[in-house]
Design a protein around this motif. Structure first.
Motif, PDB file in Angstrom:
ATOM      1  N   THR A  66       0.830  -1.210   0.000  1.00  0.00           N
ATOM      2  CA  THR A  66       0.000   0.000   0.000  1.00  0.00           C
ATOM      3  C   THR A  66       0.855   1.246   0.000  1.00  0.00           C
ATOM      4  O   THR A  66       0.596   2.210  -0.730  1.00  0.00           O
ATOM      5  CB  THR A  66      -0.925  -0.009   1.230  1.00  0.00           C
ATOM      6  N   ARG A  67       1.944   1.255   0.834  1.00  0.00           N
ATOM      7  CA  ARG A  67       2.822   2.435   0.875  1.00  0.00           C
ATOM      8  C   ARG A  67       3.516   2.637  -0.467  1.00  0.00           C
ATOM      9  O   ARG A  67       3.686   3.758  -0.931  1.00  0.00           O
ATOM     10  CB  ARG A  67       3.869   2.254   1.984  1.00  0.00           C
ATOM     11  N   THR A  68       3.918   1.519  -1.112  1.00  0.00           N
ATOM     12  CA  THR A  68       4.594   1.629  -2.406  1.00  0.00           C
ATOM     13  C   THR A  68       3.654   2.161  -3.470  1.00  0.00           C
ATOM     14  O   THR A  68       4.038   2.976  -4.315  1.00  0.00           O
ATOM     15  CB  THR A  68       5.135   0.258  -2.825  1.00  0.00           C
ATOM     16  N   ALA A  69       2.386   1.746  -3.430  1.00  0.00           N
ATOM     17  CA  ALA A  69       1.413   2.205  -4.428  1.00  0.00           C
ATOM     18  C   ALA A  69       1.115   3.681  -4.271  1.00  0.00           C
ATOM     19  O   ALA A  69       0.898   4.389  -5.251  1.00  0.00           O
ATOM     20  CB  ALA A  69       0.123   1.388  -4.300  1.00  0.00           C
ATOM     21  N   ARG A  70       1.120   4.154  -3.021  1.00  0.00           N
ATOM     22  CA  ARG A  70       0.787   5.573  -2.789  1.00  0.00           C
ATOM     23  C   ARG A  70       1.958   6.494  -3.096  1.00  0.00           C
ATOM     24  O   ARG A  70       1.786   7.683  -3.301  1.00  0.00           O
ATOM     25  CB  ARG A  70       0.370   5.775  -1.325  1.00  0.00           C
ATOM     26  N   ARG A  71       3.143   5.959  -3.132  1.00  0.00           N
ATOM     27  CA  ARG A  71       4.337   6.793  -3.311  1.00  0.00           C
ATOM     28  C   ARG A  71       4.589   7.026  -4.783  1.00  0.00           C
ATOM     29  O   ARG A  71       4.553   6.085  -5.588  1.00  0.00           O
ATOM     30  CB  ARG A  71       5.539   6.072  -2.690  1.00  0.00           C
ATOM     31  N   PRO A  72       4.873   8.263  -5.205  1.00  0.00           N
ATOM     32  CA  PRO A  72       5.156   8.535  -6.620  1.00  0.00           C
ATOM     33  C   PRO A  72       6.371   7.760  -7.091  1.00  0.00           C
ATOM     34  O   PRO A  72       7.303   7.480  -6.340  1.00  0.00           O
ATOM     35  CB  PRO A  72       5.408  10.049  -6.652  1.00  0.00           C
ATOM     36  N   ALA A  73       6.349   7.429  -8.376  1.00  0.00           N
ATOM     37  CA  ALA A  73       7.432   6.622  -8.928  1.00  0.00           C
ATOM     38  C   ALA A  73       8.759   7.344  -8.909  1.00  0.00           C
ATOM     39  O   ALA A  73       9.815   6.724  -8.774  1.00  0.00           O
ATOM     40  CB  ALA A  73       7.075   6.209 -10.360  1.00  0.00           C
ATOM     41  N   ASP A  74       8.738   8.696  -9.068  1.00  0.00           N
ATOM     42  CA  ASP A  74       9.986   9.438  -9.137  1.00  0.00           C
ATOM     43  C   ASP A  74      10.431   9.974  -7.787  1.00  0.00           C
ATOM     44  O   ASP A  74      11.335  10.812  -7.698  1.00  0.00           O
ATOM     45  CB  ASP A  74       9.845  10.608 -10.133  1.00  0.00           C
ATOM     46  N   ALA A  75       9.760   9.509  -6.740  1.00  0.00           N
ATOM     47  CA  ALA A  75      10.141  10.021  -5.417  1.00  0.00           C
ATOM     48  C   ALA A  75      11.494   9.460  -5.010  1.00  0.00           C
ATOM     49  O   ALA A  75      11.800   8.295  -5.257  1.00  0.00           O
ATOM     50  CB  ALA A  75       9.094   9.627  -4.379  1.00  0.00           C
ATOM     51  N   GLY A  76      12.308  10.313  -4.381  1.00  0.00           N
ATOM     52  CA  GLY A  76      13.623   9.899  -3.946  1.00  0.00           C
ATOM     53  C   GLY A  76      13.549   9.127  -2.648  1.00  0.00           C
ATOM     54  O   GLY A  76      12.470   8.755  -2.170  1.00  0.00           O
ATOM     55  N   PRO A  77      14.676   8.853  -2.055  1.00  0.00           N
ATOM     56  CA  PRO A  77      14.704   8.127  -0.780  1.00  0.00           C
ATOM     57  C   PRO A  77      14.081   8.976   0.325  1.00  0.00           C
ATOM     58  O   PRO A  77      13.999  10.199   0.217  1.00  0.00           O
ATOM     59  CB  PRO A  77      16.210   7.904  -0.539  1.00  0.00           C
ATOM     60  N   PRO A  78      13.575   8.343   1.382  1.00  0.00           N
ATOM     61  CA  PRO A  78      12.984   9.103   2.482  1.00  0.00           C
ATOM     62  C   PRO A  78      13.967  10.120   3.031  1.00  0.00           C
ATOM     63  O   PRO A  78      15.172   9.876   3.117  1.00  0.00           O
ATOM     64  CB  PRO A  78      12.654   8.013   3.525  1.00  0.00           C
ATOM     65  N   HIS A  79      13.419  11.283   3.436  1.00  0.00           N
ATOM     66  CA  HIS A  79      14.268  12.374   3.914  1.00  0.00           C
ATOM     67  C   HIS A  79      14.874  12.017   5.257  1.00  0.00           C
ATOM     68  O   HIS A  79      14.171  11.565   6.160  1.00  0.00           O
ATOM     69  CB  HIS A  79      13.452  13.649   4.039  1.00  0.00           C
ATOM     70  N   THR A  80      16.162  12.163   5.385  1.00  0.00           N
ATOM     71  CA  THR A  80      16.852  11.947   6.654  1.00  0.00           C
ATOM     72  C   THR A  80      17.608  13.209   7.022  1.00  0.00           C
ATOM     73  O   THR A  80      18.141  13.915   6.163  1.00  0.00           O
ATOM     74  CB  THR A  80      17.840  10.774   6.549  1.00  0.00           C
ATOM     75  N   VAL A  81      17.642  13.501   8.347  1.00  0.00           N
ATOM     76  CA  VAL A  81      18.331  14.683   8.845  1.00  0.00           C
ATOM     77  C   VAL A  81      19.791  14.327   9.074  1.00  0.00           C
ATOM     78  O   VAL A  81      20.111  13.456   9.885  1.00  0.00           O
ATOM     79  CB  VAL A  81      17.688  15.176  10.160  1.00  0.00           C
ATOM     80  N   THR A  82      20.697  14.954   8.345  1.00  0.00           N
ATOM     81  CA  THR A  82      22.121  14.704   8.492  1.00  0.00           C
ATOM     82  C   THR A  82      22.657  15.488   9.685  1.00  0.00           C
ATOM     83  O   THR A  82      21.960  16.272  10.308  1.00  0.00           O
ATOM     84  CB  THR A  82      22.860  15.125   7.220  1.00  0.00           C
ATOM     85  N   ALA A  83      23.938  15.237   9.977  1.00  0.00           N
ATOM     86  CA  ALA A  83      24.569  15.956  11.089  1.00  0.00           C
ATOM     87  C   ALA A  83      24.604  17.452  10.815  1.00  0.00           C
ATOM     88  O   ALA A  83      24.360  18.269  11.710  1.00  0.00           O
ATOM     89  CB  ALA A  83      25.980  15.414  11.311  1.00  0.00           C
ATOM     90  N   HIS A  84      24.872  17.833   9.561  1.00  0.00           N
ATOM     91  CA  HIS A  84      24.888  19.258   9.224  1.00  0.00           C
ATOM     92  C   HIS A  84      23.495  19.855   9.371  1.00  0.00           C
ATOM     93  O   HIS A  84      23.335  20.983   9.844  1.00  0.00           O
ATOM     94  CB  HIS A  84      25.404  19.446   7.788  1.00  0.00           C
ATOM     95  N   GLY A  85      22.484  19.101   8.962  1.00  0.00           N
ATOM     96  CA  GLY A  85      21.126  19.603   9.131  1.00  0.00           C
ATOM     97  C   GLY A  85      20.735  19.759  10.585  1.00  0.00           C
ATOM     98  O   GLY A  85      20.031  20.710  10.959  1.00  0.00           O
ATOM     99  N   ALA A  86      21.195  18.838  11.448  1.00  0.00           N
ATOM    100  CA  ALA A  86      20.891  18.929  12.877  1.00  0.00           C
ATOM    101  C   ALA A  86      21.530  20.169  13.483  1.00  0.00           C
ATOM    102  O   ALA A  86      20.902  20.898  14.265  1.00  0.00           O
ATOM    103  CB  ALA A  86      21.374  17.672  13.592  1.00  0.00           C
ATOM    104  N   TRP A  87      22.799  20.447  13.113  1.00  0.00           N
ATOM    105  CA  TRP A  87      23.443  21.656  13.618  1.00  0.00           C
ATOM    106  C   TRP A  87      22.734  22.902  13.137  1.00  0.00           C
ATOM    107  O   TRP A  87      22.635  23.894  13.876  1.00  0.00           O
ATOM    108  CB  TRP A  87      24.914  21.685  13.173  1.00  0.00           C
ATOM    109  N   PHE A  88      22.240  22.862  11.909  1.00  0.00           N
ATOM    110  CA  PHE A  88      21.513  24.021  11.379  1.00  0.00           C
ATOM    111  C   PHE A  88      20.239  24.285  12.177  1.00  0.00           C
ATOM    112  O   PHE A  88      19.851  25.432  12.408  1.00  0.00           O
ATOM    113  CB  PHE A  88      21.180  23.787   9.901  1.00  0.00           C
ATOM    114  N   LEU A  89      19.570  23.215  12.623  1.00  0.00           N
ATOM    115  CA  LEU A  89      18.355  23.377  13.414  1.00  0.00           C
ATOM    116  C   LEU A  89      18.663  23.881  14.818  1.00  0.00           C
ATOM    117  O   LEU A  89      17.882  24.641  15.401  1.00  0.00           O
ATOM    118  CB  LEU A  89      17.611  22.035  13.492  1.00  0.00           C
ATOM    119  N   VAL A  90      19.795  23.461  15.374  1.00  0.00           N
ATOM    120  CA  VAL A  90      20.147  23.847  16.746  1.00  0.00           C
ATOM    121  C   VAL A  90      20.758  25.243  16.798  1.00  0.00           C
ATOM    122  O   VAL A  90      20.717  25.916  17.832  1.00  0.00           O
ATOM    123  CB  VAL A  90      21.120  22.796  17.338  1.00  0.00           C
TER     124      VAL A  90
END
Length: 311
Positions: free
Chosen positions: A8-32
């Motif tokens: 069901t999750r695969t059917a709902r997800r667009p075919a051209d969608a990239g990998p799930p978004h993950t917060v990197t270490a640089h992104g975490a520092w940017f938020l803090v």
């Protein structure tokens, strides 16, 4: 083989969608960063500058450049009897305020935890001193202690106990009088912390202990205190630190007098810096106070870790 949920999750997800978004270490520092910048600018920066200043002969009004003098200021502090006396007074003040503050707050928290009439109003009235600025509290209590027309001396005269006294100017009464104010002003925050711990204690434990025939004191020792112990240790440690570093309350009440009987370490450092212009020497005092508080806090945390208590 994929499950129905995965299909069901695969059917709902667009075919051209990239990998799930993950917060990197640089992104975490940017938020803090937005929260970190004020801490670095307003706390860490001045602290480091004060440490550097403690190793110099910085003074106000001098035309000569500031010189690096190493640990000379700290050496002078070891032989400064006035600083040692202010440190002793600071310890007496911190313990003298923290201990009765905790005991009275514990009793008040136990009372406010009962099913009393007008309990919400009582809880609101109990935190009023916490909502008042320290300067306002000090001015109010100066009026209470006023020797000629203060409420305390008027009560003493009405009860026929004497003509009253100048509580804030007496050598033997100034420190106890200020301690009373410190206890009154700081008790609400301790009460709130302990009351929160009491409300998180399951009532079923008290009911089970009562069914087993345990009295009020035994229920307190076996049920209430074990649940409150981590909170009590934490709030007591914080109160000791806050009280040892007190400034505004004592400054407005006595300004360190009479004869230095209420000159806390923070008051002494303030006088050296802004009355006598000895910035380097005052910074050294601040470093010693920070070091003492840090060592006490380290022992407290080490003890908590050895006992396995939750932080």
């Amino acid at each position: 083989m994929p499950t129905a949920t995965e299909r069901t999750r695969t059917a709902r997800r667009p075919a051209d969608a990239g990998p799930p978004h993950t917060v990197t270490a640089h992104g975490a520092w940017f938020l803090v960063l937005p929260a970190l910048i004020p801490v670095l600018v307003l706390s860490v920066g001045p602290l480091l500058y004060g440490v550097l200043l403690a190793f110099t002969d910085a003074q106000s009004g001098r035309t000569e450049p500031t010189r690096w003098i190493g640990a000379l200021n700290f050496s002078d502090l070891l032989h400064d009897t006035l600083f040692r006396e202010s440190f002793r007074i600071g310890l007496v003040w911190a313990v003298g305020v923290t201990v009765p503050q905790f005991l009275l707050a514990l009793g008040l928290a136990l009372l406010l935890n009962e099913d009393l009439r007008l309990r919400p109003l009582a809880r609101a009235l109990a935190i009023i001193p916490w909502a008042m600025p320290e300067v306002v509290v000090a001015v109010m209590w100066r009026l209470v202690y006023e020797p000629d027309a203060g409420i305390l001396n008027e009560t003493v005269r009405d009860l026929g106990l004497g003509d009253g006294r100048d509580w804030l100017s007496g050598l033997g009464t100034a420190l106890p009088a200020v301690v009373v104010v410190g206890v009154w002003a700081g008790m609400p925050q301790t009460t709130v912390a302990l009351l929160a711990g009491l409300q998180n204690t399951p009532r079923e434990l008290h009911e089970a202990a009562a069914v087993d025939g345990a009295g009020a004191w035994r229920r307190f020792r076996a049920v209430t205190w074990p649940a409150l112990r981590p909170i009590a240790l934490a709030i007591t440690a914080l109160n000791l630190i806050w009280n040892f570093n007190s400034f505004a309350l004592v400054y407005v009440l006595t300004n360190g007098g009479p004869g230095g009987r209420t000159r806390l370490p923070m008051l002494f450092a303030y006088e050296e810096a802004f009355r006598y212009g000895q910035f380097g020497y005052a910074a050294a005092m601040g470093c010693v106070m920070v070091a003492v508080v840090s060592v006490c806090l380290a022992f407290f945390l080490a003890g908590r870790i050895r006992r396995g208590d939750d932080a």
